[in-house]
Structures are given as structure tokens and as C-alpha cells.
Design a protein around this motif. Structure first.
Motif, PDB file in Angstrom:
ATOM      1  N   LEU A 130       6.751  33.025  -6.100  1.00  0.00           N
ATOM      2  CA  LEU A 130       7.112  34.663  -6.912  1.00  0.00           C
ATOM      3  C   LEU A 130       8.036  34.976  -8.285  1.00  0.00           C
ATOM      4  CD1 LEU A 130       5.912  37.826  -6.450  1.00  0.00           C
ATOM      5  CD2 LEU A 130       7.213  37.938  -4.130  1.00  0.00           C
ATOM      6  N   LYS A 156       1.381  40.900 -19.134  1.00  0.00           N
ATOM      7  CA  LYS A 156       2.179  39.824 -17.811  1.00  0.00           C
ATOM      8  C   LYS A 156       2.648  40.953 -16.838  1.00  0.00           C
ATOM      9  CE  LYS A 156       3.922  36.856 -21.082  1.00  0.00           C
ATOM     10  NZ  LYS A 156       5.269  36.631 -22.155  1.00  0.00           N
ATOM     11  N   PRO A 172      14.863  38.990 -14.429  1.00  0.00           N
ATOM     12  CA  PRO A 172      14.545  39.392 -16.285  1.00  0.00           C
ATOM     13  C   PRO A 172      13.438  40.793 -16.538  1.00  0.00           C
ATOM     14  CG  PRO A 172      13.522  37.245 -15.661  1.00  0.00           C
ATOM     15  CD  PRO A 172      14.551  37.839 -14.460  1.00  0.00           C
ATOM     16  N   ARG A 173      13.515  41.482 -15.498  1.00  0.00           N
ATOM     17  CA  ARG A 173      12.742  42.497 -15.820  1.00  0.00           C
ATOM     18  C   ARG A 173      13.392  43.492 -15.199  1.00  0.00           C
ATOM     19  NH1 ARG A 173       7.696  40.287 -16.556  1.00  0.00           N
ATOM     20  NH2 ARG A 173       7.239  38.603 -15.676  1.00  0.00           N
ATOM     21  N   SER A 174      12.615  45.199 -15.227  1.00  0.00           N
ATOM     22  CA  SER A 174      13.274  46.299 -15.453  1.00  0.00           C
ATOM     23  C   SER A 174      13.669  46.147 -14.027  1.00  0.00           C
ATOM     24  CB  SER A 174      12.199  46.964 -15.597  1.00  0.00           C
ATOM     25  OG  SER A 174      12.744  48.936 -15.010  1.00  0.00           O
ATOM     26  N   LEU A 218       2.065  40.829 -12.871  1.00  0.00           N
ATOM     27  CA  LEU A 218       3.530  40.292 -11.779  1.00  0.00           C
ATOM     28  C   LEU A 218       3.668  41.895 -10.463  1.00  0.00           C
ATOM     29  CD1 LEU A 218       6.116  39.296 -11.040  1.00  0.00           C
ATOM     30  CD2 LEU A 218       6.927  41.139 -12.972  1.00  0.00           C
ATOM     31  N   ARG A 230      19.205  41.776 -19.275  1.00  0.00           N
ATOM     32  CA  ARG A 230      17.891  41.351 -18.960  1.00  0.00           C
ATOM     33  C   ARG A 230      17.575  39.785 -19.672  1.00  0.00           C
ATOM     34  NH1 ARG A 230      12.992  46.070 -19.705  1.00  0.00           N
ATOM     35  NH2 ARG A 230      11.958  44.305 -19.062  1.00  0.00           N
ATOM     36  N   SER A 238      20.226  37.645 -17.914  1.00  0.00           N
ATOM     37  CA  SER A 238      19.583  36.381 -16.869  1.00  0.00           C
ATOM     38  C   SER A 238      18.066  35.446 -16.579  1.00  0.00           C
ATOM     39  CB  SER A 238      18.337  37.073 -15.882  1.00  0.00           C
ATOM     40  OG  SER A 238      17.262  38.029 -16.787  1.00  0.00           O
ATOM     41  N   TYR A 264       0.638  40.104  -8.255  1.00  0.00           N
ATOM     42  CA  TYR A 264       1.302  39.368  -7.822  1.00  0.00           C
ATOM     43  C   TYR A 264       2.336  39.398  -6.490  1.00  0.00           C
ATOM     44  CZ  TYR A 264       2.143  34.246  -6.508  1.00  0.00           C
ATOM     45  OH  TYR A 264       2.674  33.587  -5.957  1.00  0.00           O
ATOM     46  N   ILE A 265       2.883  40.689  -6.800  1.00  0.00           N
ATOM     47  CA  ILE A 265       3.812  41.023  -6.041  1.00  0.00           C
ATOM     48  C   ILE A 265       2.941  42.209  -5.312  1.00  0.00           C
ATOM     49  CG2 ILE A 265       5.628  42.711  -5.576  1.00  0.00           C
ATOM     50  CD1 ILE A 265       6.954  42.315  -8.230  1.00  0.00           C
TER      51      ILE A 265
END
Lengths: 264, 306
Positions: free
Chosen positions: B118, A7, A106-108, A11, B90, B93, A14-15
Motif C-alpha cells: 500500500l 493514478k 506525497p498524496r493529498s 490508489l 507533498r 515527503s 487499491y485502498i
């Protein structure tokens, strides 16, 4: 665990796709920028070619070793500039409060900050890196893959150092320029023939200003392979990365969030 | 209904350098401690729309930033959705959305649609659910025509509508809005307020909104928390605020000659009926109106008393 990794990779790509789109929105002539970057790099290489052509060698280093150094350092820097350059904006993000945006996903947060900026022209550094590898004379598949690996280690070193200097901003105001200068000083050291540093300078070169891990050690791995050199390089780079990440999260606890107007 | 946000004795202190000029301050810096948030306690139930009002530097944004996991507190306790925000950044969020009026979460040079895509990836949303959700929000906030525009080409009002959609994409239960109408003109403010309220009512989203503009509070929220100098000084419904602090009324009389006379009455000293009778006796009145003071004035009064 594997699913999470897949995942995060998706991402990441995609970024990167979005960053490429942004690059083309900004300039429209991104390809020209890549070529200009390559020409700029090669003109620097040309200067060293002239020096080596006239002098023959500097403390045992010839143009071949210098070409390998350029291959590794350009590839390492390109990886940093294209995929993780966002960390150099940490002082600015802290000053204007835009770090907030990266803390509520929700990501680092460190991952999100790292990929928040990419400089498209630095594809030119990759191009330079590969050209220099082929000019070095050490052309074989094994050497090529080893060069890619030590370049990746070089990227980790650059990333960790830049992260540490960027995180000073959690403790003092307006450290953007200080960070830029320290990072540039490190790169300048790393782009010299490592053979000119001997004795105490060499120790300094492998400890406090660890530019030797971007020049001396990788070139030695590629020209005279010893597993101990590879282990030393990997150990140092991962240790520095670990310290840098801990330093970031330690600094984050002191973040006060500014309110300067602005956009991402 | 259960409390979705619980705050107990929450404190945030900032250390600020006293004088940053000169060599002396470089070698021997002196600091002073500012209590940005000073032992505040409150709770918010699911579906409530709460305004967080206070003057500049009162501690509104600092509180919202602690609750949305951005800042660590100096002391005290807070729970949002049963989670301690700064320890569960996290996870939390996924349940909250944030809009900071002074900065953007959209990518500056990318078309708005790309920013939304995105964000969908960042929140790891299922493709079909994401498309359905976005389509609903696009319709609700009337931004279909803006999707292909890069963020940098949008007006502030248009951008704010897109910002709110961006913060709602992952269907959060709580929406934190920090000055969502800052810098907007009257019409744009009205549109934003209407849309925020409409969405909150439709989806039962809990709102916590900070603003300097008391109209934001009156038109969007049903409850108000007022803080000043880091301390909580009022926490009740908007109606209770009006009832407690409405001792003043304005009577405006238009005489038969077309002259307008405006009088301020303190209803604790003179009953409103007596005041009207006196005016009717003194002038040939053709029209009369009685008004409450604007909310702005009530708030100013509270700050003064504090």
C-alpha cells in the motif's frame, strides 16, 4: 493531469481492496453484517409504510416519494461510509496525533484521511437504496441514472457537512461527540418526509440545516424534473464542499499534534 | 558537503488553556503561551547522523515535526532539501522518511506485506524498483518471517523494525526518527540501534533522531544537539560533548580481601594520577578500574547548568 487522475483512481481502488481485506479480518462474517444492515434499514422503512398505508399521504407525499427519499439518502450515506468515512475520525486523529501519518505522504492529506476508514456493513445501505428505488414505482433507466446522480450529490453534501463539523476539533478540544451528534441530527432531519416542513421551517430546512438537499430537492428532481432544481442542488453541494475543504486547510495550520500512544 | 537541513531562528509557540474546569473558564477562557521551540538555529550536512536530545517538553518532537512538514512554525525559517517544509509538504515527503515511536504507520489489521504494498502505491513507486528495494530492506532488517503477520500480532520490537522499513521504502535521503526505541526492552533497543546505523552507513541516509535514551545517541549518532526549554544549549560532536563535560571520573578499587571501594574524582581539582596513587598507598589493591560517568549523567549535568 489525466495521468494524475488515473493514478489517484488506482490508489483509491487499491485502498478499498485493503479496506475490504481489513473488514474480513475483523469480522469474518461481513456478508452477515451487510444483510443485518439491510434488515435494519428496511424495518425503519416498514414503519413508514404502515404510516402511509393508514394515512394515505402527508402534505402530498405518498410512500412512493418516501421510497425515493430512502433510495437517495441510503445511497448517499453508503458512498460516504464506504469510501470517505475517515473524515469523521479527524477529532480523534487530532487528539492522539495520528494525523501526522497523513501529512507526510506525497498524496493529498484530505484524500488519505477520507479513505482511511470504511465500514463494510454499509454495502447494506446500497442494497436498501436499490430496493427502495424499485419499490418507489418511478422505475425507468433515466430515473435510475438521475437517482444515482442526485445520490452522488447527496454524498458530497454529507461529506462536506461532516468535514466541517470534524474540523471544529482544530479549534476546540474533544469535539468528536459534538460532531457525531450534529451529523446524526442532520441525518434525522433528512430522513423525514420533506412535505412536513413549510414556511420558515422550509427556509431553515434549505439553509442552516440543509437537510432539504438530501430529501426535498432530490425527490422533486426525480418526480418533477426541473433543471433549476438540479442546478440549485449542484451549486449548493459544491459550494459547501469548497467551504469545507478551505476550512480543513485553515484548521490544519492550527494543528498541534498530540502524543497519545496508539495505532492507526 | 552541502547542508541538507538549515534552521534559522525557528520558533513554535502553543496557546494552552489555563484551567479548563468550571463555568468561568467556559465563558471566559484564559490562555497562557508556551514557547515550545525558542529561536533555535542549526544545520545538518548530508549523511550526518544527529541526535536531538532533551528532557520531556524540551521541544525535540516539535522541531522534528516542523522539519517534516507536520507543524507550521510561529516564526523563523527552515529548509529541508532546499524546500520550506510546511509549504512543500507533498514534494518534501518523497525525500524524507518518518518514524514516530509512539504511533504506527502500518495498517493495524493487515499483514505487514500488504502495508508495504500500500505504501508502495501511495509513493507511486515503480513495481520492479519497489520489489527490489523491499527485498533489500527485508534482508537488512531481518523481517522476512514477519511479512505475512498482521501488524496487530507483532511484538513492539518487531513492529518497530517493520515501521523503519516502511519509512525507508521510498528510499528517502533523510530519516526523522522520533523516539524509535521508546518502550523497547534492552535487546530490542540494541537490535534497532544496530540496524538503523547499518542502514544509514550503507545508504548514506541523513538521520535526525530524538530520544530520551542517551545510548541511542552514543550508539547511532556522530553529532548531538541538546535542547532544553525550547532553547539550543549544545551542538557539537559526541566526543566534544564528552571532552567539555567530563570533569568527573569514577575509580573502583578491589582490595586483596575482595572489598570494592568506589570513589568519585573531580579531575579539575585532583589529577587522576594523584588520586590513583593515594588509593594504592591506602589499600592493598588487587585490581583497579577508571570509568567515565555514563552519558546520562553528563546530560543531566548540562540540564542542571542550563
Amino acid at each position: 493531469m489525466v495521468a494524475d487522475f488515473v493514478k489517484i483512481c488506482k490508489l483509491f481502488f487499491y485502498i478499498q481492496k485493503s479496506n475490504v481485506k481489513t473488514a474480513f479480518f475483523n469480522t469474518g462474517d461481513a456478508v452477515v453484517n451487510i444483510l443485518m444492515m439491510t434488515i435494519n434499514n428496511l424495518s425503519f422503512v416498514f414503519m413508514w409504510w404502515v404510516i402511509f398505508h393508514n394515512k394515505g399521504s402527508i402534505n402530498g407525499w405518498t410512500f412512493s416519494e418516501m421510497a425515493l427519499l430512502f433510495a437517495v439518502s441510503n445511497n448517499a450515506f453508503a458512498t460516504y461510509a464506504l469510501f470517505a468515512r475517515g473524515i469523521q475520525n479527524i477529532p480523534e486523529y487530532i487528539a492522539n496525533g495520528s494525523l501526522d501519518n497523513y501529512l507526510v505522504t506525497p498524496r493529498s492529506s484530505l484524500f488519505m484521511i477520507s479513505v482511511s476508514e470504511s465500514t463494510f456493513a454499509n454495502w447494506g445501505d446500497y442494497l436498501t437504496g436499490f430496493i427502495m428505488f424499485f419499490l418507489s414505482g418511478y422505475v425507468s433507466w433515466s430515473c435510475f441514472f438521475l437517482m444515482l446522480f442526485v445520490s452522488f450529490m447527496g454524498f458530497i453534501l454529507l461529506y462536506a457537512l461532516r468535514l466541517i463539523v470534524s474540523c471544529f476539533a482544530f479549534f476546540a478540544s474533544d469535539t468528536q461527540r459534538l460532531g457525531d451528534n450534529m451529523f446524526m441530527a442532520f441525518l434525522t432531519f433528512g430522513m423525514q418526509p420533506a412535505s412536513i416542513f413549510t414556511g420558515w421551517y422550509k427556509i431553515l430546512f434549505l439553509t442552516i440545516i440543509p437537510a432539504g438537499f438530501l430529501s426535498l430537492i432530490p425527490v422533486r428532481i426525480l418526480t418533477d424534473f426541473h433543471l433549476s432544481d438540479l442546478g440549485l442542488m449542484m451549486g449548493y453541494c459544491f459550494l459547501l464542499l469548497f467551504i469545507a475543504i478551505r476550512f480543513f486547510y485553515f484548521g490544519l495550520k492550527r494543528y498541534t499534534s498530540g502524543n497519545r500512544f496508539g495505532v492507526r | 558537503m552541502t547542508d541538507i537541513i538549515k534552521v534559522e531562528q525557528l520558533c513554535k509557540k502553543f496557546k494552552i488553556k489555563k484551567d479548563s474546569s468550571g463555568l468561568k473558564s467556559f465563558f471566559k477562557p484564559e490562555y497562557k503561551t508556551v514557547n515550545a521551540v525558542d529561536k533555535i538555529s542549526f544545520s545538518i550536512k548530508k549523511g550526518e547522523r544527529v541526535a536531538f536530545i532533551g528532557p520531556n517538553g524540551a521541544g525535540k518532537s516539535t522541531t522534528i515535526k516542523m522539519l517534516s512538514s507536520i507543524l507550521y512554525p510561529t516564526s523563523g525559517h527552515a529548509e529541508v532539501f532546499g524546500l520550506i517544509p510546511w509549504e512543500n509538504r507533498r514534494t518534501l515527503s518523497k525525500h524524507i522518511g518518518t518514524v514516530f515511536g509512539q504511533r504506527s504507520q502500518l495498517w493495524y489489521n493487515l499483514p505487514v506485506q500488504d502495508s508495504f504494498n500500500l505504501l508502495g502505491k501511495i509513493y507511486d513507486l515503480d513495481e520492479i524498483k519497489f520489489k527490489r528495494r523491499l527485498s533489500k530492506l527485508v534482508k537488512l532488517f531481518e523481517i522476512r518471517d514477519l511479512l505475512s503477520h498482521p501488524t496487530c500480532s507483532l511484538s513492539l520490537g518487531q513492529r518497530m523494525r517493520c515501521e523503519i522499513v516502511a519509512s525507508l521504502i521510498h528510499n528517502p535521503e533523510i530519516l526523522f526518527l522520533d523516539e524509535p526505541t521508546i518502550g523497547l526492552d534492552v535487546t530490542a533497543k540494541e537490535i534497532i540501534r544496530t540496524l538503523i546505523k547499518k542502514q544509514a552507513l550503507e545508504e548514506e541516509t541523513t538521520l535526525l533522531l530524538t530520544s530520551h535514551d542517551t545510548d541511542d545517541m552514543e550508539k547511532v549518532c556522530d553529532r548531538v544537539i541538546i535542547i532544553n526549554k525550547g532553547k539550543l544549549i549544545f551542538n557539537d560532536s559526541i566526543q566534544a560533548l564528552k571532552d567539555s563535560y567530563l570533569s568527573k571520573k569514577y575509580i573502583e578499587v578491589t582490595t586483596e580481601d575482595g572489598e570494592k571501594i568506589r570513589q568519585e574524582i573531580n579531575t579539575h581539582q585532583i589529577p587522576i594520577k594523584k588520586a590513583i596513587d593515594d588509593l594504592v598507598k591506602r589499600y592493598h589493591v588487587s585490581d583497579i578500574t577508571v570509568e567515565n560517568p555514563p552519558m546520562e549523567e553528563i546530560i543531566k549535568e548540562i540540564y542542571k547548568r542550563d
